[in-house]
Design a protein around this motif. Structure first.
Motif, PDB file in Angstrom:
ATOM      1  N   ALA A 179      -5.123   1.902   0.871  1.00  0.00           N
ATOM      2  CA  ALA A 179      -6.086   1.533   1.913  1.00  0.00           C
ATOM      3  C   ALA A 179      -5.404   0.798   3.062  1.00  0.00           C
ATOM      4  O   ALA A 179      -5.716   1.028   4.237  1.00  0.00           O
ATOM      5  CB  ALA A 179      -7.199   0.677   1.310  1.00  0.00           C
ATOM      6  N   ALA A 180      -4.454  -0.087   2.733  1.00  0.00           N
ATOM      7  CA  ALA A 180      -3.745  -0.816   3.785  1.00  0.00           C
ATOM      8  C   ALA A 180      -2.895   0.127   4.630  1.00  0.00           C
ATOM      9  O   ALA A 180      -2.834   0.000   5.859  1.00  0.00           O
ATOM     10  CB  ALA A 180      -2.873  -1.904   3.161  1.00  0.00           C
ATOM     11  N   ASP A 181      -2.237   1.100   3.994  1.00  0.00           N
ATOM     12  CA  ASP A 181      -1.445   2.073   4.749  1.00  0.00           C
ATOM     13  C   ASP A 181      -2.328   2.912   5.675  1.00  0.00           C
ATOM     14  O   ASP A 181      -1.943   3.219   6.802  1.00  0.00           O
ATOM     15  CB  ASP A 181      -0.685   2.985   3.777  1.00  0.00           C
ATOM     16  CG  ASP A 181       0.517   2.286   3.149  1.00  0.00           C
ATOM     17  OD1 ASP A 181       1.024   1.338   3.765  1.00  0.00           O
ATOM     18  OD2 ASP A 181       0.927   2.682   2.042  1.00  0.00           O
ATOM     19  N   ALA A 182      -3.499   3.296   5.168  1.00  0.00           N
ATOM     20  CA  ALA A 182      -4.422   4.061   6.015  1.00  0.00           C
ATOM     21  C   ALA A 182      -4.891   3.231   7.208  1.00  0.00           C
ATOM     22  O   ALA A 182      -5.050   3.750   8.323  1.00  0.00           O
ATOM     23  CB  ALA A 182      -5.616   4.532   5.193  1.00  0.00           C
ATOM     24  N   ALA A 183      -5.115   1.933   6.993  1.00  0.00           N
ATOM     25  CA  ALA A 183      -5.512   1.060   8.102  1.00  0.00           C
ATOM     26  C   ALA A 183      -4.394   0.922   9.124  1.00  0.00           C
ATOM     27  O   ALA A 183      -4.628   0.933  10.339  1.00  0.00           O
ATOM     28  CB  ALA A 183      -5.922  -0.308   7.563  1.00  0.00           C
TER      29      ALA A 183
ATOM     30  N   GLN B 151      -2.370  -0.328  -6.361  1.00  0.00           N
ATOM     31  CA  GLN B 151      -2.070   0.950  -5.743  1.00  0.00           C
ATOM     32  C   GLN B 151      -3.178   1.375  -4.780  1.00  0.00           C
ATOM     33  O   GLN B 151      -2.917   1.858  -3.677  1.00  0.00           O
ATOM     34  CB  GLN B 151      -1.872   2.020  -6.827  1.00  0.00           C
ATOM     35  CG  GLN B 151      -1.420   3.373  -6.303  1.00  0.00           C
ATOM     36  CD  GLN B 151      -0.080   3.299  -5.577  1.00  0.00           C
ATOM     37  OE1 GLN B 151       0.827   2.589  -5.985  1.00  0.00           O
ATOM     38  NE2 GLN B 151       0.031   4.036  -4.481  1.00  0.00           N
ATOM     39  N   THR B 152      -4.433   1.173  -5.210  1.00  0.00           N
ATOM     40  CA  THR B 152      -5.562   1.466  -4.328  1.00  0.00           C
ATOM     41  C   THR B 152      -5.531   0.584  -3.081  1.00  0.00           C
ATOM     42  O   THR B 152      -5.787   1.052  -1.965  1.00  0.00           O
ATOM     43  CB  THR B 152      -6.883   1.269  -5.071  1.00  0.00           C
ATOM     44  OG1 THR B 152      -6.893   2.097  -6.244  1.00  0.00           O
ATOM     45  CG2 THR B 152      -8.068   1.612  -4.200  1.00  0.00           C
TER      46      THR B 152
ATOM     47  N   ALA C 106     -12.082  -1.539   9.845  1.00  0.00           N
ATOM     48  CA  ALA C 106     -12.681  -2.668   9.130  1.00  0.00           C
ATOM     49  C   ALA C 106     -13.015  -2.292   7.692  1.00  0.00           C
ATOM     50  O   ALA C 106     -12.810  -3.084   6.759  1.00  0.00           O
ATOM     51  CB  ALA C 106     -13.939  -3.137   9.864  1.00  0.00           C
ATOM     52  N   CYS C 107     -13.506  -1.069   7.495  1.00  0.00           N
ATOM     53  CA  CYS C 107     -13.856  -0.615   6.152  1.00  0.00           C
ATOM     54  C   CYS C 107     -12.622  -0.526   5.258  1.00  0.00           C
ATOM     55  O   CYS C 107     -12.654  -0.920   4.084  1.00  0.00           O
ATOM     56  CB  CYS C 107     -14.557   0.736   6.242  1.00  0.00           C
ATOM     57  SG  CYS C 107     -15.189   1.348   4.670  1.00  0.00           S
ATOM     58  N   LEU C 108     -11.508  -0.026   5.796  1.00  0.00           N
ATOM     59  CA  LEU C 108     -10.284   0.094   5.009  1.00  0.00           C
ATOM     60  C   LEU C 108      -9.711  -1.275   4.647  1.00  0.00           C
ATOM     61  O   LEU C 108      -9.229  -1.478   3.520  1.00  0.00           O
ATOM     62  CB  LEU C 108      -9.252   0.905   5.795  1.00  0.00           C
ATOM     63  CG  LEU C 108      -9.505   2.414   5.871  1.00  0.00           C
ATOM     64  CD1 LEU C 108      -8.590   3.052   6.912  1.00  0.00           C
ATOM     65  CD2 LEU C 108      -9.282   3.062   4.508  1.00  0.00           C
ATOM     66  N   LYS C 109      -9.767  -2.217   5.555  1.00  0.00           N
ATOM     67  CA  LYS C 109      -9.262  -3.557   5.243  1.00  0.00           C
ATOM     68  C   LYS C 109     -10.116  -4.238   4.178  1.00  0.00           C
ATOM     69  O   LYS C 109      -9.594  -4.909   3.276  1.00  0.00           O
ATOM     70  CB  LYS C 109      -9.209  -4.402   6.520  1.00  0.00           C
ATOM     71  CG  LYS C 109      -8.140  -3.952   7.498  1.00  0.00           C
ATOM     72  CD  LYS C 109      -7.964  -4.916   8.647  1.00  0.00           C
ATOM     73  CE  LYS C 109      -9.148  -4.892   9.584  1.00  0.00           C
ATOM     74  NZ  LYS C 109      -8.951  -5.749  10.772  1.00  0.00           N
TER      75      LYS C 109
ATOM     76  N   TYR D 249      -0.952  -7.946   5.952  1.00  0.00           N
ATOM     77  CA  TYR D 249      -1.042  -8.945   4.881  1.00  0.00           C
ATOM     78  C   TYR D 249      -1.562  -8.311   3.592  1.00  0.00           C
ATOM     79  O   TYR D 249      -1.083  -8.618   2.500  1.00  0.00           O
ATOM     80  CB  TYR D 249      -1.959 -10.086   5.316  1.00  0.00           C
ATOM     81  CG  TYR D 249      -1.984 -11.233   4.338  1.00  0.00           C
ATOM     82  CD1 TYR D 249      -0.916 -12.124   4.267  1.00  0.00           C
ATOM     83  CD2 TYR D 249      -3.066 -11.434   3.485  1.00  0.00           C
ATOM     84  CE1 TYR D 249      -0.925 -13.184   3.375  1.00  0.00           C
ATOM     85  CE2 TYR D 249      -3.078 -12.485   2.585  1.00  0.00           C
ATOM     86  CZ  TYR D 249      -2.005 -13.360   2.538  1.00  0.00           C
ATOM     87  OH  TYR D 249      -2.017 -14.396   1.647  1.00  0.00           O
ATOM     88  N   ARG D 250      -2.551  -7.407   3.708  1.00  0.00           N
ATOM     89  CA  ARG D 250      -3.047  -6.705   2.515  1.00  0.00           C
ATOM     90  C   ARG D 250      -1.934  -5.854   1.900  1.00  0.00           C
ATOM     91  O   ARG D 250      -1.781  -5.809   0.669  1.00  0.00           O
ATOM     92  CB  ARG D 250      -4.216  -5.797   2.894  1.00  0.00           C
ATOM     93  CG  ARG D 250      -5.365  -6.474   3.628  1.00  0.00           C
ATOM     94  CD  ARG D 250      -6.302  -7.194   2.707  1.00  0.00           C
ATOM     95  NE  ARG D 250      -7.522  -7.520   3.424  1.00  0.00           N
ATOM     96  CZ  ARG D 250      -7.725  -8.607   4.159  1.00  0.00           C
ATOM     97  NH1 ARG D 250      -6.745  -9.481   4.303  1.00  0.00           N
ATOM     98  NH2 ARG D 250      -8.888  -8.828   4.750  1.00  0.00           N
ATOM     99  N   LYS D 251      -1.156  -5.186   2.738  1.00  0.00           N
ATOM    100  CA  LYS D 251      -0.062  -4.364   2.219  1.00  0.00           C
ATOM    101  C   LYS D 251       0.977  -5.229   1.514  1.00  0.00           C
ATOM    102  O   LYS D 251       1.504  -4.851   0.450  1.00  0.00           O
ATOM    103  CB  LYS D 251       0.589  -3.594   3.365  1.00  0.00           C
ATOM    104  CG  LYS D 251       1.702  -2.669   2.910  1.00  0.00           C
ATOM    105  CD  LYS D 251       2.267  -1.856   4.061  1.00  0.00           C
ATOM    106  CE  LYS D 251       3.349  -0.905   3.548  1.00  0.00           C
ATOM    107  NZ  LYS D 251       3.914  -0.070   4.624  1.00  0.00           N
ATOM    108  N   LEU D 252       1.275  -6.375   2.087  1.00  0.00           N
ATOM    109  CA  LEU D 252       2.215  -7.298   1.463  1.00  0.00           C
ATOM    110  C   LEU D 252       1.738  -7.719   0.074  1.00  0.00           C
ATOM    111  O   LEU D 252       2.509  -7.709  -0.901  1.00  0.00           O
ATOM    112  CB  LEU D 252       2.403  -8.514   2.369  1.00  0.00           C
ATOM    113  CG  LEU D 252       3.029  -9.773   1.760  1.00  0.00           C
ATOM    114  CD1 LEU D 252       4.453  -9.497   1.344  1.00  0.00           C
ATOM    115  CD2 LEU D 252       2.982 -10.918   2.755  1.00  0.00           C
TER     116      LEU D 252
END
Length: 521
Positions: A270-274, A265-266, A249-252, A286-289
């Motif tokens: 974060a999306a990749d880590a999630a 980039q940040t 939840a924190c990463l999203k 969706y965040r990564k997109l």
């Protein structure tokens, strides 16, 4: 009938006792006490004075920690200096003569301590290494020559360069070294989860207020704290799930805040880590997109969109997610076409300007010679393209004339500025303006463009109250009405000038925003 005693009871032999209004007393347990204490402190920490006191206490502890660390470094340096000085007592006169003038320099002290420490670990003679080791002797001779040539200033430059090299090496080592989370015990896990919940709550509050920078900082703190730990053990499945769910939840949230700040980039990291935690999380996809689209990585964005559609098949709100995917596919297509058009336009302008011309070097040399030559008054040289533009200038659209329907007296203009100042003084508006100043990099033109939309939210109710239109035309008319009395500042009454200065100060975020001095200088 005998009188009833307190609590609804009667004397012995009377009617049965009536039930108490408060009901049966319940024995308090340790679990109830802990829960009440947790609720109390959760509510207590929401108070502004409690937050300020907690933040002040944390700053004080951090300052004390840094002071203790600095003191420990000073004591260690003094101890090292004493050990090196004692070891140099056995050195010959020539070696002492070489080192004595530069021994007080920090970089020389550190180098001598490294040589001494290495000699002790490898069981070698320190004095022999100073005299016979060509590498050590050459380094000391280099320090001595630089000190004689440039003094302490030259040595300080060498020290800064050495620190930069060491810092780069440390960063490179940290990148190569994988961060392995350490096992966590149950008591530390409890404190970590409470801290994660606090970061989530405070970050969400900042995000709702539009303070995305502060929200991103808080989410990042929670992520940094949680990624250092792991829960081991087959019997701790629930605890492992609590930790991973909180970090997910924190990463999203971190990715979402970074997207609002256009830190793509940040947001992508974060999306990749999630997704490394849960590859089936549709919000993370969706965040990564969004981040890949912002970075111009359209092929990767299309792949992420396809993956999001696959994940959405198993979500309860599948229809809503698929609808969002259809809209996002259209936006992605538009963004891709716009990016291509902008690139072609940029390259076209570059070719027109001769940036990639083979004669570019010759033109630059001729321009340099012209600048170095004596200045002569002569007619400017105009090429054919510029001549055509001057011969047939482009007609510019005249601005729409301002229609004045309302005029104010000096007293009414002062009352209007008082209401504007009261609207500008709202805490949420001041926070938005200061954030706008930070986001614009304290650039005057960028700040004013962004301030226009932010200020209109508080100006509109005042405009409509005073009979102006709640549009941009109404803002222009209101400004003109005030400028009739407070425009240029000449022969302006002191009381009206004070109102004007106060209104402008609040509009630009006060003295704390840093923009007031830039805009009024």
């Amino acid at each position: 009938m005998a009188l009833m005693q307190r609590g609804g009871s009667v004397p012995s032999g009377g009617l049965p006792s009536a039930p108490s209004r408060l009901g049966p007393r319940k024995k308090m347990t340790a679990a109830d006490l802990d829960a009440k204490q947790q609720d109390f402190w959760a509510e207590f920490m929401k108070r502004p004075d409690a937050k300020a006191a907690y933040a002040a206490q944390r700053r004080l502890l951090e300052k004390k920690r840094r002071w203790l660390e600095e003191r420990q470094r000073i004591e260690e340096r003094a101890e090292h200096r004493k050990e090196v000085a004692d070891a140099l007592e056995e050195a010959p006169a020539e070696t002492k003569k070489l080192i004595a003038p530069i021994f007080h320099l920090r970089i020389v002290e550190d180098y001598l301590w490294e040589v001494l420490d290495d000699s002790v670990k490898n069981k070698r003679n320190f004095v022999d290494r100073l005299r016979n080791d060509p590498k050590v002797y050459a380094e000391l001779l280099n320090y001595r020559e630089n000190f004689q040539a440039g003094g302490e200033a030259r040595i300080e430059d060498m020290e800064k360069q050495l620190q930069a090299i060491n810092q780069a090496r440390l960063l490179e080592d940290e990148r190569k070294k994988e961060l392995k989370p350490a096992p966590i015990d149950i008591h530390t896990l409890k404190e970590l989860l409470e801290y994660a919940q606090q970061c989530k709550y405070e970050g969400n509050e900042k995000f709702r207020e539009g303070l995305y920078e502060e929200a991103l900082f808080i989410y990042s703190q929670g992520d940094e704290a949680m990624k250092r730990w792991t829960v081991d053990g087959k019997n701790l499945k629930n605890e492992h799930k609590w930790l991973t769910d909180n970090r997910l939840a924190c990463l999203k949230n971190k990715s979402q805040a970074a997207l609002r700040l256009e830190l793509f980039q940040t947001a992508l990291e974060a999306a990749d880590a999630a997704l490394a935690i849960d590859c089936e999380d549709h919000k993370a996809w969706y965040r990564k997109l969004q981040a890949e689209k912002g970075l111009g990585k359209f092929k990767e964005a299309e792949a992420s969109l396809a993956r999001l559609e696959d994940v959405a098949q198993w979500c309860p709100d599948r229809q809503r997610i698929m609808h969002d995917c259809d809209l996002e596919r259209k936006r992605l297509k538009i963004a891709k076409a716009r990016h291509k058009a902008d690139t072609q336009e940029m390259l076209g302008k570059a070719f027109d300007a001769g940036v990639f011309s083979l004669d570019r070097e010759r033109e630059l040399e001729e321009a340099s010679k012209a600048l170095e030559a004596p200045q002569q008054r002569m007619a400017p040289k105009i090429d054919d393209r510029t001549a055509k533009k001057l011969a047939a200038p482009k007609a510019m659209e005249e601005p729409k004339p301002l229609e004045r329907n309302i005029r104010l007296t000096a007293a009414l203009a002062g009352d209007l500025m008082d209401e504007l100042a009261e609207a500008y003084a709202q805490k949420w508006f001041q926070a938005r303006v200061r954030k706008c100043a930070r986001d614009s990099g304290f650039e005057r033109s960028v700040f004013l463009m962004r301030l226009k939309d932010v200020a209109f939210e508080v100006q509109k109710p005042v405009l409509e109250k005073w009979g102006f239109e709640g549009t941009e035309q109404g803002v222009r008319e209101m400004t003109a009405a005030i400028r009739d009395h407070a425009g240029d500042g000449h022969d302006l009454p002191e009381w009206l000038k004070a109102k004007q200065d106060r209104c402008l100060e609040l509009l630009y975020g006060g003295k704390e925003s840093g923009m007031l001095d830039i805009l009024t200088q």
